[in-house]
Write a protein that holds these residues in place. Structure first.
Motif, short mmCIF file in Angstrom:
data_model
loop_
_atom_site.label_atom_id
_atom_site.label_comp_id
_atom_site.label_asym_id
_atom_site.label_seq_id
_atom_site.Cartn_x
_atom_site.Cartn_y
_atom_site.Cartn_z
N ARG A 10 -7.51 1.56 -0.32
CA ARG A 10 -8.96 1.62 -0.08
C ARG A 10 -9.56 2.93 -0.58
NH1 ARG A 10 -8.39 -0.96 6.00
NH2 ARG A 10 -8.57 -3.16 5.37
N GLU A 11 -8.74 3.97 -0.71
CA GLU A 11 -9.21 5.24 -1.25
C GLU A 11 -9.08 5.29 -2.77
OE1 GLU A 11 -10.84 7.31 0.44
OE2 GLU A 11 -10.40 6.67 2.48
N GLY A 12 -8.58 4.21 -3.36
CA GLY A 12 -8.46 4.15 -4.82
C GLY A 12 -7.17 4.69 -5.38
N TRP A 13 -6.13 4.80 -4.57
CA TRP A 13 -4.86 5.37 -5.02
C TRP A 13 -3.80 4.28 -5.20
CZ3 TRP A 13 -5.75 9.16 -0.52
CH2 TRP A 13 -6.49 10.27 -0.97
N PRO A 14 -2.85 4.50 -6.11
CA PRO A 14 -1.74 3.55 -6.25
C PRO A 14 -0.88 3.54 -4.98
CG PRO A 14 -1.85 5.08 -8.12
CD PRO A 14 -2.75 5.61 -7.06
N ALA A 15 -0.60 2.39 -4.46
CA ALA A 15 0.18 2.30 -3.22
C ALA A 15 0.87 0.94 -3.17
CB ALA A 15 -0.72 2.50 -2.00
N ALA A 16 2.03 0.91 -2.52
CA ALA A 16 2.81 -0.32 -2.42
C ALA A 16 3.59 -0.31 -1.12
CB ALA A 16 3.75 -0.47 -3.62
N ARG A 17 4.04 -1.50 -0.71
CA ARG A 17 4.70 -1.65 0.58
C ARG A 17 6.12 -2.19 0.43
NH1 ARG A 17 3.69 -5.30 5.29
NH2 ARG A 17 5.52 -4.96 6.62
N PHE A 18 7.12 -1.42 0.90
CA PHE A 18 8.49 -1.89 0.97
C PHE A 18 8.68 -2.70 2.25
CE2 PHE A 18 9.35 1.88 -1.76
CZ PHE A 18 10.07 1.26 -2.76
N THR A 19 9.37 -3.83 2.13
CA THR A 19 9.74 -4.60 3.31
C THR A 19 10.98 -5.43 3.00
OG1 THR A 19 8.80 -5.89 5.14
CG2 THR A 19 8.37 -6.69 2.91
N GLU A 20 11.70 -5.83 4.02
CA GLU A 20 12.95 -6.54 3.84
C GLU A 20 12.74 -7.88 3.14
OE1 GLU A 20 13.00 -8.17 8.47
OE2 GLU A 20 13.85 -6.22 7.96
N PRO A 21 13.79 -8.43 2.49
CA PRO A 21 13.62 -9.65 1.69
C PRO A 21 13.45 -10.91 2.51
CG PRO A 21 15.90 -8.99 1.70
CD PRO A 21 15.15 -7.89 2.38
N ASN A 22 14.01 -10.92 3.72
CA ASN A 22 13.90 -12.07 4.61
C ASN A 22 13.54 -11.55 5.99
OD1 ASN A 22 15.12 -14.10 2.69
ND2 ASN A 22 16.85 -12.70 2.91
N GLU A 23 12.70 -12.28 6.71
CA GLU A 23 12.28 -11.81 8.02
C GLU A 23 12.74 -12.76 9.11
OE1 GLU A 23 8.33 -9.88 8.30
OE2 GLU A 23 8.04 -10.71 6.29
N ASP A 24 13.07 -12.17 10.24
CA ASP A 24 13.46 -12.95 11.42
C ASP A 24 12.28 -12.94 12.38
OD1 ASP A 24 14.53 -14.10 13.65
OD2 ASP A 24 16.44 -13.03 13.54
N PHE A 25 11.40 -13.91 12.24
CA PHE A 25 10.18 -13.95 13.05
C PHE A 25 10.48 -14.26 14.52
CE2 PHE A 25 8.67 -15.03 8.73
CZ PHE A 25 7.81 -13.96 8.55
#
Length: 482
Positions: free
Chosen positions: A334-349
């Motif tokens: 939202r501030e205009g910067w490059p950003a990305a999110r790491f998260t696990e490949p499979n989730e246990d909901f």
């Protein structure tokens, strides 16, 4: 030892390509560079014929390998278990109980980062970054929100900054329940453990650019902590060139038992949210909707972190985030910067956000027992490879344009020269418009303008900086200009 992607052993050229280049800011005359085109590769290589050599991954050097080797799964486990032991870390829980609640977790994280800063010879500082959030969505009364922030100041380019976060607040099914046990081991003690482990290891190592390690608060209530952190950096005029949120990186096992222990997802949005509608329309009309700064950052991560030193595959997802979910990288987007999110490949909901309970002989809740600490360590190595490579390489080129004022089958690119002492020059990368990754690279030297005998109508171009240490920056995708 840096990457080997300059095509140093080209095959016999099929045609001669001329590059006319204007000198860098400090030079007075233009240079002319001849770059042979490589012969068309074998079909199995799936590379286009044309100027330059094949783009290759940036291999980790000895210093980076040693840093990644020291990532300790036992320390990561200890961090996850300690954070879970605070009972709940809900944003609305106690801030002054020394044993239970978000305040106790805050103070413990602060103490750990201070320990790491003590090993940094003064390069790292730690602060409790607080403000009072007035009543708002999921915040029923005025509440103090506190981020714990460690800043490792760069030695030669201190304003150029990279940020990594994990959120230390937790929740159960009822997002307003500040009383029930909410261990939050996977979501997101795992991400905080990554941040703390990297802070520990990088504190003892000088970097060229600045790296910020932050445990942010109130993510579950609406990204309040990360929004405040991003606003503070913006207000201070900090040049944030990349940000990673590590959120739910504790296990690779899904609720159906599916496992992928050597993969991590990296979510990266397309057209930046900070662009105006006109800018977004221009980007899409000329191509480049798949070439946002965040996606260039994601490509960079794959380039430096998919190797034997991490033991991981980075699965880039071309989305801002998962459906119905959103993490702290959004505050930086939202501030205009490059950003990305790491998260696990499979989730246990079945365990995420669930109240701690036993049902049909099975224990539920976000408990440390459901974490894979060796997996978290591998995710930390991916983050470490990316952050270290970013902080030691030159910055991403600024002001990149592709000249579109003339009808010609050549392509002219221009950009601004960086001011890093370690800057050696630049490379032009290009790919077919249907290709997801950069395919060829052309070294052009320490210049700020280059003309290439290849039509801008047919391929995509980018520019990246190269350091004297042979490390590359992320790619800058040029905008149309004059």
């Amino acid at each position: 030892m840096g990457s080997d992607d300059t095509g140093s052993q080209p095959t016999r050229p099929t045609r001669r390509t001329f590059l006319s280049a204007s000198a860098a800011a400090t030079a007075a005359t233009a240079a002319t560079v001849a770059v042979p085109a490589l012969a068309a590769p074998a079909a199995a290589d799936a590379l286009p014929a044309g100027p330059g050599g094949p783009a290759r991954a940036q291999r980790p050097d000895r210093e980076l390998r040693e840093l990644l080797r020291q990532v300790d799964p036992r320390r990561i486990e200890a961090t996850v278990r300690r954070l879970a032991a605070f009972g709940t870390r809900h944003t609305l829980s106690s801030q002054d109980d020394p044993q239970r609640g978000i305040g106790a977790a805050r103070d413990w994280i602060y103490a750990r980062l201070q320990e790491y800063a003590a090993t940094s010879a003064g390069r790292m500082t730690v602060e409790l970054q607080s403000y009072v959030q007035q009543p708002a969505s999921r915040i029923p009364t005025a509440t103090r929100i506190t981020n714990v922030v460690a800043t490792l100041r760069g030695q030669t380019s201190p304003n150029r900054t990279y940020v990594v976060t994990g959120h230390y607040d937790s929740r159960v099914t009822d997002v307003m329940d500040a009383i029930s046990d909410s261990p939050g081991a996977d979501d997101d003690a795992s991400g905080v453990a990554v941040v703390l482990e990297l802070a520990r290891l990088m504190a003892t190592r000088p970097t060229s650019a600045t790296v910020v390690f932050a445990a942010v608060a109130a993510e579950e209530q609406g990204l309040y902590g990360s929004a405040y952190l991003a606003q503070q950096l913006k207000g201070a005029g900090v040049d944030v060139q990349g940000m990673f949120s590590d959120d739910i990186v504790g296990s690779s096992t899904a609720d159906d038992g599916t496992r992928d222990p050597h993969a991590v997802r990296l979510f990266a949005e397309g057209v930046p949210t900070a662009e105006t509608p006109a800018e977004a329309t221009t980007r899409q009309s000329v191509g480049g909707e798949n070439d946002s700064p965040s996606r260039q950052l994601a490509r960079f991560v794959r380039d430096v972190a998919e190797n034997d030193a991490t033991g991981m595959r980075v699965r880039v997802i071309y989305r801002r985030d998962r459906y119905l979910r959103g993490s702290d990288h959004i505050s930086f987007l939202r501030e205009g910067w490059p950003a990305a999110r790491f998260t696990e490949p499979n989730e246990d909901f079945a365990h995420q956000h669930q109240d701690v309970r036993v049902q049909d002989g099975h224990q539920f809740g976000d408990l440390p027992e459901f974490c894979d600490f060796a997996y978290i360590a591998r995710v930390a190595r991916v983050n470490g490879a990316a952050l270290w490579s970013l902080a030691q390489a030159p910055g991403t080129p600024k002001g990149a344009i592709i000249v579109t004022t003339d009808l010609t089958n050549n392509t002219t690119l221009r950009w601004q020269r960086g001011d890093e002492p370690g800057l050696a020059g630049y490379e032009v990368v290009w790919r077919e418009t249907t290709a997801a990754e950069w395919q060829r690279v052309i070294p052009v030297g320490d210049v700020t303008e280059v003309s290439i005998d290849l039509s801008k109508d047919n391929v995509f171009f980018g520019i990246r900086a190269v350091g004297h240490n042979n490390l590359r920056s992320p790619v800058a995708f040029p905008r149309p200009g004059a």
